[in-house]
Design a protein around this motif. Sequence first.
Motif, PDB file in Angstrom:
ATOM      1  N   TYR A  56       0.840  -1.200   0.000  1.00 21.56           N
ATOM      2  CA  TYR A  56       0.000   0.000   0.000  1.00 21.56           C
ATOM      3  C   TYR A  56       0.878   1.254   0.000  1.00 21.56           C
ATOM      4  N   ALA A  57       1.870   1.252   0.879  1.00 23.89           N
ATOM      5  CA  ALA A  57       2.761   2.401   0.980  1.00 23.89           C
ATOM      6  C   ALA A  57       3.532   2.621  -0.314  1.00 23.89           C
ATOM      7  N   MET A  58       4.003   1.549  -0.904  1.00 26.21           N
ATOM      8  CA  MET A  58       4.746   1.665  -2.152  1.00 26.21           C
ATOM      9  C   MET A  58       3.867   2.227  -3.268  1.00 26.21           C
ATOM     10  N   LYS A  59       2.652   1.720  -3.373  1.00 29.63           N
ATOM     11  CA  LYS A  59       1.741   2.198  -4.411  1.00 29.63           C
ATOM     12  C   LYS A  59       1.378   3.668  -4.188  1.00 29.63           C
ATOM     13  N   ALA A  60       1.313   4.081  -2.949  1.00 26.44           N
ATOM     14  CA  ALA A  60       1.004   5.475  -2.640  1.00 26.44           C
ATOM     15  C   ALA A  60       2.057   6.419  -3.195  1.00 26.44           C
ATOM     16  N   PHE A  61       3.275   5.906  -3.342  1.00 32.11           N
ATOM     17  CA  PHE A  61       4.362   6.738  -3.863  1.00 32.11           C
ATOM     18  C   PHE A  61       4.712   6.394  -5.312  1.00 32.11           C
ATOM     19  N   GLY A  62       3.783   5.760  -6.005  1.00 28.93           N
ATOM     20  CA  GLY A  62       4.007   5.451  -7.412  1.00 28.93           C
ATOM     21  C   GLY A  62       5.045   4.379  -7.637  1.00 28.93           C
ATOM     22  N   LEU A  63       5.220   3.491  -6.658  1.00 27.51           N
ATOM     23  CA  LEU A  63       6.246   2.450  -6.745  1.00 27.51           C
ATOM     24  C   LEU A  63       5.623   1.053  -6.790  1.00 27.51           C
ATOM     25  N   GLY A  64       4.421   0.977  -7.329  1.00 24.15           N
ATOM     26  CA  GLY A  64       3.737  -0.299  -7.386  1.00 24.15           C
ATOM     27  C   GLY A  64       4.458  -1.366  -8.182  1.00 24.15           C
ATOM     28  N   ASP A  65       5.305  -0.941  -9.121  1.00 24.32           N
ATOM     29  CA  ASP A  65       6.054  -1.907  -9.928  1.00 24.32           C
ATOM     30  C   ASP A  65       7.318  -2.388  -9.226  1.00 24.32           C
ATOM     31  N   ARG A  66       7.549  -1.914  -7.989  1.00 22.12           N
ATOM     32  CA  ARG A  66       8.761  -2.296  -7.255  1.00 22.12           C
ATOM     33  C   ARG A  66       8.438  -2.961  -5.921  1.00 22.12           C
ATOM     34  N   THR A  67       7.234  -3.454  -5.771  1.00 22.30           N
ATOM     35  CA  THR A  67       6.857  -4.046  -4.484  1.00 22.30           C
ATOM     36  C   THR A  67       7.619  -5.328  -4.163  1.00 22.30           C
ATOM     37  N   ASN A  68       8.212  -5.942  -5.161  1.00 24.18           N
ATOM     38  CA  ASN A  68       9.001  -7.159  -4.908  1.00 24.18           C
ATOM     39  C   ASN A  68      10.470  -6.862  -4.627  1.00 24.18           C
ATOM     40  N   ALA A  69      10.854  -5.597  -4.701  1.00 27.62           N
ATOM     41  CA  ALA A  69      12.248  -5.217  -4.471  1.00 27.62           C
ATOM     42  C   ALA A  69      12.492  -5.003  -2.983  1.00 27.62           C
ATOM     43  N   LEU A  70      12.221  -6.025  -2.192  1.00 25.29           N
ATOM     44  CA  LEU A  70      12.324  -5.901  -0.736  1.00 25.29           C
ATOM     45  C   LEU A  70      13.754  -5.620  -0.276  1.00 25.29           C
ATOM     46  N   GLY A  71      14.715  -6.297  -0.902  1.00 22.78           N
ATOM     47  CA  GLY A  71      16.105  -6.104  -0.502  1.00 22.78           C
ATOM     48  C   GLY A  71      16.556  -4.675  -0.727  1.00 22.78           C
ATOM     49  N   MET A  72      16.258  -4.142  -1.879  1.00 22.61           N
ATOM     50  CA  MET A  72      16.647  -2.766  -2.192  1.00 22.61           C
ATOM     51  C   MET A  72      15.952  -1.776  -1.264  1.00 22.61           C
ATOM     52  N   MET A  73      14.645  -1.963  -1.054  1.00 26.11           N
ATOM     53  CA  MET A  73      13.903  -1.018  -0.226  1.00 26.11           C
ATOM     54  C   MET A  73      14.324  -1.109   1.243  1.00 26.11           C
ATOM     55  N   ARG A  74      14.758  -2.298   1.686  1.00 25.52           N
ATOM     56  CA  ARG A  74      15.290  -2.403   3.048  1.00 25.52           C
ATOM     57  C   ARG A  74      16.540  -1.540   3.185  1.00 25.52           C
ATOM     58  N   LYS A  75      17.425  -1.611   2.188  1.00 22.27           N
ATOM     59  CA  LYS A  75      18.646  -0.793   2.226  1.00 22.27           C
ATOM     60  C   LYS A  75      18.311   0.692   2.190  1.00 22.27           C
ATOM     61  N   VAL A  76      17.319   1.042   1.386  1.00 23.05           N
ATOM     62  CA  VAL A  76      16.888   2.446   1.296  1.00 23.05           C
ATOM     63  C   VAL A  76      16.442   2.938   2.666  1.00 23.05           C
ATOM     64  N   LEU A  77      15.635   2.144   3.354  1.00 20.39           N
ATOM     65  CA  LEU A  77      15.104   2.555   4.650  1.00 20.39           C
ATOM     66  C   LEU A  77      16.172   2.517   5.739  1.00 20.39           C
ATOM     67  N   GLU A  78      17.055   1.533   5.681  1.00 17.89           N
ATOM     68  CA  GLU A  78      18.102   1.427   6.707  1.00 17.89           C
ATOM     69  C   GLU A  78      19.094   2.577   6.618  1.00 17.89           C
ATOM     70  N   GLN A  79      19.388   3.043   5.423  1.00 19.03           N
ATOM     71  CA  GLN A  79      20.362   4.123   5.255  1.00 19.03           C
ATOM     72  C   GLN A  79      19.769   5.497   5.542  1.00 19.03           C
ATOM     73  N   GLY A  80      18.476   5.648   5.326  1.00 21.15           N
ATOM     74  CA  GLY A  80      17.847   6.935   5.578  1.00 21.15           C
ATOM     75  C   GLY A  80      18.078   7.932   4.460  1.00 21.15           C
ATOM     76  N   VAL A  81      17.960   9.215   4.805  1.00 22.04           N
ATOM     77  CA  VAL A  81      18.045  10.255   3.772  1.00 22.04           C
ATOM     78  C   VAL A  81      18.943  11.428   4.164  1.00 22.04           C
TER      79      VAL A  81
END
Length: 264
Positions: A56-81
């Motif tokens: 749901y969160a991914m689709k809210a940000f236009g990332l519905g085609d990347r919902t299976n990219a769990l490994g990448m998104m984990r790194k994104v969230l762990e590193q922050g901004v």
Amino acid sequence: MTTAGAYLSVSRNLDRWRAIAANKPTVALETKYFKANIGRATSIDALLKDRRLFNYAMKAFGLGDRTNALGMMRKVLEQGVDNSRDLARTLSNANILAFAEAFDYAGGKADVTSGDFVKTITGRYVEQALQAQQGETNPGVERALYFKARAPQLSSVYGVLADKNLLEVVQTTLNIPAASAAQPIDTQARLLKAKLNVEDFKDPKKLEKFIARFAAMYDLNNPGAGTAASANANAILYGASFLDQPVGVDVSLLLRRQNAARGF
């Protein structure tokens, strides 16, 4: 009727169209689940473990085609901004960066229990659902609505280049070949700076003028694309009787602009 006509029908009645999108059974069901459960996703692991929340969160940000990219998104969230070298800032994807900023667990700013937070995410989800709904009959209307929502937030042309949907609208409007995307990023930026000022998009009148030009160019490149979209949009919103009503003055003006673009 054209893409411009269909876009105007929706953009002039956004609240009603959002309500239509929000009340669609699949959208309403997923939103209800998100509201009921997001407060428990107080960590990265908790968010990723609940695939329904995460999707749901991914689709809210236009990332519905990347919902299976769990490994990448984990790194994104762990590193922050907070660091320019963080993955969210080096991927050159504006939607991933926006997602990471909203769910900033690493920086301690992801207040998933906040009413404002929930309202923001669900609002974005409904907006995406609305755009996708319009895209089923005319992708041009979907792109125009996306541009209307995102363009005012731009601070530089690099924001255009980081968002494939914004870039597509700009390229179509300014008749820039898609192949130009193969050029170095700074070369692309110089080209865009010479042709547009992103600050203009903060002016509603200038923004709508740009979108009108996009709609005309989109129909020029995709003959007949707007016919079904316009009829479908008006019939859903106003009922079939709307199709017997005259087209408004503003739509006629957009049609004249379209004809002018075609050299008529």
